[in-house]
Enzyme design. Structure first.
Site, PDB file in Angstrom:
ATOM      1  N   ASP A 254      25.954  14.670 -22.081  1.00  0.00           N
ATOM      2  CA  ASP A 254      26.539  15.450 -23.162  1.00  0.00           C
ATOM      3  C   ASP A 254      25.766  15.073 -24.435  1.00  0.00           C
ATOM      4  O   ASP A 254      24.891  14.193 -24.424  1.00  0.00           O
ATOM      5  CB  ASP A 254      28.046  15.204 -23.293  1.00  0.00           C
ATOM      6  CG  ASP A 254      28.722  16.345 -24.054  1.00  0.00           C
ATOM      7  OD1 ASP A 254      28.021  17.141 -24.695  1.00  0.00           O
ATOM      8  OD2 ASP A 254      29.961  16.437 -24.018  1.00  0.00           O
ATOM      9  N   TYR A 255      26.096  15.734 -25.504  1.00  0.00           N
ATOM     10  CA  TYR A 255      25.399  15.589 -26.780  1.00  0.00           C
ATOM     11  C   TYR A 255      25.315  14.109 -27.216  1.00  0.00           C
ATOM     12  O   TYR A 255      26.336  13.503 -27.522  1.00  0.00           O
ATOM     13  CB  TYR A 255      26.186  16.389 -27.808  1.00  0.00           C
ATOM     14  CG  TYR A 255      25.492  16.695 -29.090  1.00  0.00           C
ATOM     15  CD1 TYR A 255      24.956  17.960 -29.319  1.00  0.00           C
ATOM     16  CD2 TYR A 255      25.402  15.755 -30.099  1.00  0.00           C
ATOM     17  CE1 TYR A 255      24.350  18.268 -30.520  1.00  0.00           C
ATOM     18  CE2 TYR A 255      24.785  16.053 -31.295  1.00  0.00           C
ATOM     19  CZ  TYR A 255      24.265  17.306 -31.494  1.00  0.00           C
ATOM     20  OH  TYR A 255      23.663  17.605 -32.685  1.00  0.00           O
TER      21      TYR A 255
END
Ligand code: NOJ
Length: 680
Positions: A254-255
């Site tokens: 994820d980010y």
């Protein structure tokens, strides 16, 4: 692809494993930047070696980035463009939680198909959807992106969503692996702790559905599992994902979640994080560049790391091939896609996603003089969170819509002017959470309906005019104190582009509501987490014994249970029958029930089949949804609905994580009916 891989330098390989946003290639495209992106430490050369792009506004922007990139790239390996098409692209579908309320897998698939067409037209090749995180805590802002609290519903809808994307050629990335929905205290990004059995039995189901349907990618979650962040968790990414779930595609963080392992204090620095990531099985690093900066040296020292890098790059190249980017990096044919039926798909889905929770006097007659109140009477932004490309300008306000479609000139809207309200015959109060009150990083400690609304309802109720509340919300809210003042209650979890049409069509009976709740509505927020498929306790509630499962101040019962939802039709359920009361795995019963529409209005209802395993070697839930069917019945029509039980319906994981079926007694529940059978 193997030949291509051989031609790449280590720098080029690591670039393929890195994702950055478009403005790195074209500075004018700069948008808001958070986290590790603010300091990516990437050289110009590095930027033009990266392999994938996060978020793109439109096809032209994609062309621009792609052409500039290809000009500078040695091997002309196209970039792949990914983004968050969560519930629609330009045409916004109901949010996933709203879609789950429809209990209509086929409409969910059609919604995904329509969204896929628009996404491809916009220049995307991959969507970061479905979010298959099982969600049982309404304080968590992201429940709105989920399919709710039930593992089976999660499994089915994750599957249908992926099928929908896939049928149009949009690749999909299921997320967030794993068990992100269990963030403690409903706080986004918080600790998760669960047993392997809980993971296998309940929390994996959604991801499993998506993977079985052919999801191309899996995104890791921000949380830890067994005290190791998911992004560097070898057990999760190799044993569970690749071996158990047989996933063959690409994994992505994820980010900046790879670098967040430094904040979890399980990586000592970014190079430590990079080594842990590649060893654990993380292919692409999103929005940080530790792979590019650290893994060259690590690979020089350790041939095993080079091997892992090669495997990951090969998977990325295969993904690009699957997206047909080697045939046409600009995917020009996507511009010709006819996406014109998206509104229709959104309307059909939204119609079935609105839930009627209380009804004394709906639908309204066009002649009724109505006061329309509440912020949603005139609010234009009704699209819900994650409505990225959706434009609120394309949607009508509820007031405008009701006025145009359902009211005569003599009727009008008033804003809290009691004298004027008194002259009307019905109050519609359209209230609730705005789009930015749920979604990522939007958890709430207090999910009570605001006291301001309760006061307002109390005052309005003194007028003795029936009150319809339309609640717009991204989560179950506590409505206990409001309910006595409400005559009719419609709830929806943000219906997207067609919201105002569907809300007004439902109030006036053009749409007969058929949604059911995909999450339990607590009576009190102290009951959270509360979900229907809980385990049996050793001290079940009893009026006579004080030492039992209870609160001193609140009952154990929710305000509205999972699966609850009314209709303007009146359905009855009779004659629940099993083909055989003694069964073997080769001869499992067929379940039949007669459903009748006793009213004069055509309507749809969902028949929910629950099973209880009466006795097992591990504790089993009080009941579990195993199958459902949605049917439409004309006035006074009856249908016999059949379900064939399967081995899967009866099986569960034991303590050794082996899926088994144990003989014994099972109870089948449909509505208020039940029947037992014995498995030999
Ligand atoms: C963070 C979110 O957690 C995830 O769901 C999303 O796909 C990525 N950002 C990319 O936007």
């Amino acid at each position: 692809m193997k030949d291509l891989l051989k031609k790449l330098t280590i720098e080029e390989k690591l670039g393929q494993l890195t994702m950055i946003p478009p403005f790195f290639y074209i500075k004018d495209l700069k948008k808001e930047v958070f986290g590790a992106l603010t300091d990516m430490k990437l050289s110009e050369e590095g930027v033009f070696q990266t392999g994938s792009v996060l978020g793109i506004q439109n096809h032209d922007e994609m062309n621009l980035v792609q052409s500039k990139y290809l000009e500078k790239s040695r091997h002309k390996i196209p970039l792949i463009f990914m983004g968050d098409v969560i519930h629609g692209t330009t045409t916004i579908m109901p949010t996933p939680l709203a879609q789950a309320s429809s209990f209509n897998p086929s409409l969910v698939r059609k919604g995904a198909q329509a969204s896929a067409k628009e996404a491809l037209k916009k220049g995307l090749q991959v969507t970061f959807s479905p979010m298959s995180d099982l969600s049982r805590d309404p304080r968590w802002g992201r429940v709105v992106e989920s399919y709710g609290e039930d593992p089976y519903l999660n499994y089915i809808l994750s599957k249908e969503t992926v099928k929908g994307y896939k049928s149009e050629g949009l690749l999909s990335c299921v997320k967030h692996f794993a068990a992100y929905g269990l963030s403690e205290a409903g706080q986004d990004y918080n600790t998760v702790d669960l047993s392997r059995l809980n993971l296998f039995e309940y929390y994996l189901e959604g991801y499993r559905g998506a993977i079985e349907a052919g999801a191309d990618m899996v995104m890791t979650s921000f949380n830890t599992f067994e005290y190791v962040p998911a992004t560097t968790n070898e057990y999760l990414l190799r044993d569970v994902l690749r071996k158990h779930l047989k996933f063959k595609g690409v994994t992505i963080s994820d980010y900046d979640s790879l670098l967040q392992t430094i904040y979890h204090r399980t990586s000592s620095c970014d190079c430590d994080a990079a080594i842990k990531g590649i060893k654990a099985g993380l292919d692409i690093e999103m929005a940080s560049s530790s792979y590019m900066r650290c893994l060259k040296e690590a690979a020089n020292k350790d041939p095993e790391i080079l091997k892992l890098i090669d495997e990951a790059v090969l998977r990325v190249l295969e993904l690009k091939k699957k997206a047909k980017l080697f045939d046409d990096p600009y995917r020009s044919e996507h511009l010709l896609i006819d996406a014109s039926h998206a509104k229709e798909a959104a309307y059909k889905l939204a119609k079935e996603s609105i839930v009627l929770l209380k009804n004394e006097s709906l639908p309204l007659n066009k002649k009724t003089k109505v006061s329309l109140l509440g912020k949603y009477a005139t609010e234009k932004h009704v699209l819900g969170p994650w409505s990225w490309h959706g434009d609120p300008k394309d949607t009508d306000e509820l007031a405008k819509h009701i006025k145009a479609e359902y009211m005569n000139d003599s009727e009008s809207f008033f804003d809290y002017d009691l004298a004027k309200i008194k002259q009307t015959e019905h109050i519609i109060l359209a209230i609730g959470e705005l789009y930015h009150e749920s979604g990522e990083a939007h958890s709430k400690a207090d999910i009570n309906l605001s006291s301001h609304y309760i006061e307002l309802l109390e005052n309005l109720s003194k007028l003795n005019i029936p009150i319809t509340v339309v609640l717009y919300t991204g989560r179950p809210q506590v409505l206990t104190n409001a309910l006595p003042y409400i005559n009719n209650l419609l709830v929806h979890f943000h219906l997207g582009s067609m919201t105002s049409k569907v809300v007004s069509d439902t109030i006036y009976g053009i749409n007969n509501p058929s949604g059911r709740l995909p999450m339990t509505f607590p009576r009190h927020q102290g009951q959270i987490p509360i979900y229907y498929n809980r385990l049996s306790t050793g001290r079940p509630y009893s009026e006579t014994n004080p030492y039992v499962l209870k609160y001193l101040d609140v009952s154990n019962e929710p305000l509205f249970d999972f699966g609850y939802g009314l209709s303007y039709s009146k359905f009855t359920y009779k004659n629940l029958e099993l083909s055989n009361s003694v069964a073997t795995l080769n001869n499992l019963p067929t379940v039949k029930v007669t459903v009748t529409n006793e009213s004069d209005v055509t309507g749809k209802t969902t028949i929910l089949l629950y099973i209880k395993d009466e006795f097992a070697s591990v504790a089993r839930p009080v009941k579990e949804l195993k199958q459902f069917k949605k049917i439409s019945l004309k006035p006074h029509e009856s249908k016999v609905v059949e379900f064939k039980l399967t081995k899967k319906d009866l099986s569960f994981y034991n303590q050794k994580l082996k899926k088994i079926v144990e003989p014994g007694e099972f109870t089948i529940f449909i509505e208020n009916l039940e029947q037992k059978f014995t498995l030999k």
